[in-house]
Design a protein around this motif. Structure first.
Motif, short mmCIF file in Angstrom:
data_model
loop_
_atom_site.label_atom_id
_atom_site.label_comp_id
_atom_site.label_asym_id
_atom_site.label_seq_id
_atom_site.Cartn_x
_atom_site.Cartn_y
_atom_site.Cartn_z
N GLU A 161 -60.83 10.35 19.52
CA GLU A 161 -60.33 11.51 20.25
C GLU A 161 -60.69 11.38 21.73
N TRP A 162 -59.93 12.05 22.60
CA TRP A 162 -60.07 11.87 24.03
C TRP A 162 -61.47 12.22 24.53
N TRP A 163 -62.14 13.19 23.88
CA TRP A 163 -63.45 13.60 24.37
C TRP A 163 -64.56 12.63 23.98
N GLN A 164 -64.22 11.60 23.20
CA GLN A 164 -65.21 10.60 22.80
C GLN A 164 -64.83 9.21 23.28
N LEU A 165 -63.92 9.12 24.23
CA LEU A 165 -63.37 7.83 24.64
C LEU A 165 -64.43 6.88 25.21
N LEU A 166 -65.50 7.37 25.77
CA LEU A 166 -66.50 6.49 26.37
C LEU A 166 -67.71 6.27 25.46
N VAL A 167 -67.57 6.60 24.19
CA VAL A 167 -68.67 6.45 23.24
C VAL A 167 -68.43 5.16 22.43
N SER A 196 -56.70 4.50 20.31
CA SER A 196 -57.25 4.61 21.66
C SER A 196 -57.82 3.24 21.99
N MET A 197 -57.82 2.89 23.27
CA MET A 197 -58.36 1.60 23.68
C MET A 197 -59.24 1.78 24.90
#
Length: 124
Positions: A101-107, A33-34
């Motif tokens: 994972e997608w639900w943590q992308l902004l962490v 993820s980026m």
């Protein structure tokens, strides 16, 4: 391990636009993820926009409708198109990559690889 180099920062007036780029090298074949993160002086680093390995994006509410994240996998490059910039967008912007994972992308703490950052300054 992946190396990241950001470019495209600069100084603009409120309402202006900038495009940030993040060139990745090294282990670019892994499913990372980026994302783009920013940190203003005296503030915590915050997620701006990110995209997972399957292409699912996540955009912070503060920039939704103004910023767009995209990637060119053939060039191993991540982009952030920033429009209608505001003075509160002023910060150091960082590119990051990781197995997130997608639900943590902004962490921010979930990302293991970081670029050196590029400064964005928006004047009123």
């Amino acid at each position: 391990q992946v190396e990241l180099v950001e470019s495209g920062g600069g100084s603009v007036q409120s309402g202006g636009s900038l495009r940030l780029s993040c060139a990745a090298s090294g282990d670019t074949h892994s499913r990372y993820s980026m994302g783009w993160f920013r940190q203003a002086p005296g503030k915590y680093r915050e997620g701006v926009a990110a995209i997972d390995a399957d292409g699912t994006p996540s955009i912070a509410d503060s920039v939704k409708g103004r910023f767009t994240i995209s990637q060119d996998k053939a060039k191993n490059t991540l982009y952030l198109d920033m429009n209608r910039l505001l003075p509160e967008d002023t910060a150091m912007y960082y590119c990051a990559a990781g197995r997130v994972e997608w639900w943590q992308l902004l962490v921010p703490s979930k990302f293991a690889n970081w670029g050196q950052g590029t400064q964005v300054t928006v004047s009123s």
